[in-house]
Design a protein around this motif. Sequence first.
Motif, short mmCIF file in Angstrom:
data_model
loop_
_atom_site.label_atom_id
_atom_site.label_comp_id
_atom_site.label_asym_id
_atom_site.label_seq_id
_atom_site.Cartn_x
_atom_site.Cartn_y
_atom_site.Cartn_z
N ASP A 101 -17.08 -7.19 15.06
CA ASP A 101 -18.15 -6.43 15.73
C ASP A 101 -18.56 -7.09 17.04
O ASP A 101 -18.81 -6.41 18.05
N GLY A 107 -27.07 -1.74 1.18
CA GLY A 107 -26.66 -0.34 1.28
C GLY A 107 -25.16 -0.15 1.22
O GLY A 107 -24.37 -1.06 1.48
N PRO A 108 -24.72 1.06 0.88
CA PRO A 108 -23.29 1.34 0.69
C PRO A 108 -22.47 1.31 1.97
O PRO A 108 -21.28 1.01 1.93
N ASP A 109 -23.06 1.65 3.11
CA ASP A 109 -22.29 1.67 4.36
C ASP A 109 -21.74 0.28 4.69
O ASP A 109 -20.56 0.14 5.05
N PHE A 110 -22.58 -0.72 4.57
CA PHE A 110 -22.14 -2.09 4.84
C PHE A 110 -21.08 -2.52 3.83
O PHE A 110 -20.08 -3.15 4.18
N GLN A 111 -21.28 -2.18 2.58
CA GLN A 111 -20.30 -2.54 1.56
C GLN A 111 -18.95 -1.87 1.84
O GLN A 111 -17.89 -2.49 1.67
N ASN A 112 -18.99 -0.63 2.27
CA ASN A 112 -17.74 0.07 2.59
C ASN A 112 -17.03 -0.58 3.78
O ASN A 112 -15.79 -0.64 3.81
N ARG A 113 -17.79 -1.06 4.75
CA ARG A 113 -17.18 -1.73 5.90
C ARG A 113 -16.54 -3.05 5.46
O ARG A 113 -15.48 -3.43 5.95
N LYS A 148 -15.29 -3.57 2.47
CA LYS A 148 -14.10 -3.24 1.69
C LYS A 148 -12.95 -2.80 2.59
O LYS A 148 -11.78 -2.89 2.19
N SER A 181 -28.26 -4.60 15.81
CA SER A 181 -26.80 -4.79 15.90
C SER A 181 -26.51 -5.71 17.06
O SER A 181 -27.33 -5.88 17.98
N VAL A 191 -28.55 -7.38 8.83
CA VAL A 191 -28.17 -6.69 7.59
C VAL A 191 -29.12 -7.08 6.46
O VAL A 191 -29.44 -6.28 5.59
#
Length: 441
Positions: free
Chosen positions: A94, A323-329, A331, A384, A403
């Motif tokens: 990032d 949150g799920p968005d960070f977890q998906n990133r 993964k 960010s 985060v």
Amino acid sequence: MARRTFVRAAAVFGAASLALAGCSSDSDDSAAGGSGDSAASATTVTTDCEPAQATAGATPVTTPLKIGTLLPETGSLAFLGPPEVAAVRLAVDDVNAAGGVLSQPVELITGDSGDTTTDTANSTVDRELAAGTQVIVGAASSSVSLKVLDKIASAGVVMFSPANTSDQFVCYPDKGLYFRTAPTDVLQAQALAQLISDDGAQRVSIIALNDPYGTGLATNTQNNLVEAGVPEDQVQKIIYDPNAQSFNAEVDQIKNFGPDAVAIIGFEESAKILTRMHEVGIGPSDGMLVYGVDGNMGNALGEAVAPGLVDTMRGTTPLTDVGPDFQNRLKAIDPALIDFNYAGESYDAVVISALAAEQAGSTAGVDIAANINSVTKDGTTCTSYQQCLDLLRGGQDIDYDGVTGRLNFTDAGEPGIGSYGHLVFGPDNRLTTEDYIVVGE
């Protein structure tokens, strides 16, 4: 400090395990000590000090920023490594996608911390210092960090742990070069005391293992309970040797004291303590208010005792709803990830370091260190690296809320605010997250 509780929807908490306690202290480093009604024989640390502050150098250094990692790829905390490593990689990606630091890409140099049974950490640090790193992210274990902190600080390099929680670091003579994104156990004591006092307990037994993590958390919890209105003579504190074969004597002291609540500050041996408590009729499933902390509030505890024995036991552990968005990133970086412990803290450690270097106009370790605390507070809020970078380049002071949420670093280089999961064991000995307790400024 003000206390605020942020309540969110209950969620299953299955990632924590007893081994999480290694983030605070490795149990094999515990000092042997007797038990009793005082901590006279225990190791104690002070948090009453003026922490050292780094001083920026006279001449900026503009070579590319190199960030090393000292994270557990092997050893007793290896389960924590994958989410931390993935989060560091994501953060570096990032930062570089936004143009890097001082318009140059950040270089990542990875390394294993091992645990206290090996010399892996020293070997990794030697290699990374030789490679010219200005920031080292790690270690996860406080005990491992203490093995190499002097070497890193003497080299003028920032050490930034995403998972250390021991009180030892608050006043450690680190030349102002040690930082952490995990909240100190001084804050966990506030969260635990809040939980106990909110349940109306007025006579409390605290039983804690004899090491800096256990004795420090016990003393701070005791002090916070008294501040919350529990009479001082109504708080019993027992310090025990975690390597003892039996904890019958300590549990008998608790029973004789007749508390209406018991706080257990320990690691794997908590299963033996709870089993004995149940045998004498003062366990959580017997109606006693029983509380735990990050060292034992994991599903591994439920698996180590009889079915239903820890039903209604509740406690605290450092936990942020990322949150799920960070977890998906994450993964996307490592598709095999199943846990996310301390991932947010690892990500924020990298971003804060990069922002501090940008604000300093220098990638020298002491210059970065001199700017770390300030980029987390008292400025325009940004969430960010790209947003914060734009503000910095526009001449504005920034307040990075990462985060893990608000950070507000103190002079000791650590969050002034701590987020803790309020965890509860059900009749199936499994944990759920009841809500979140946020304490601090």
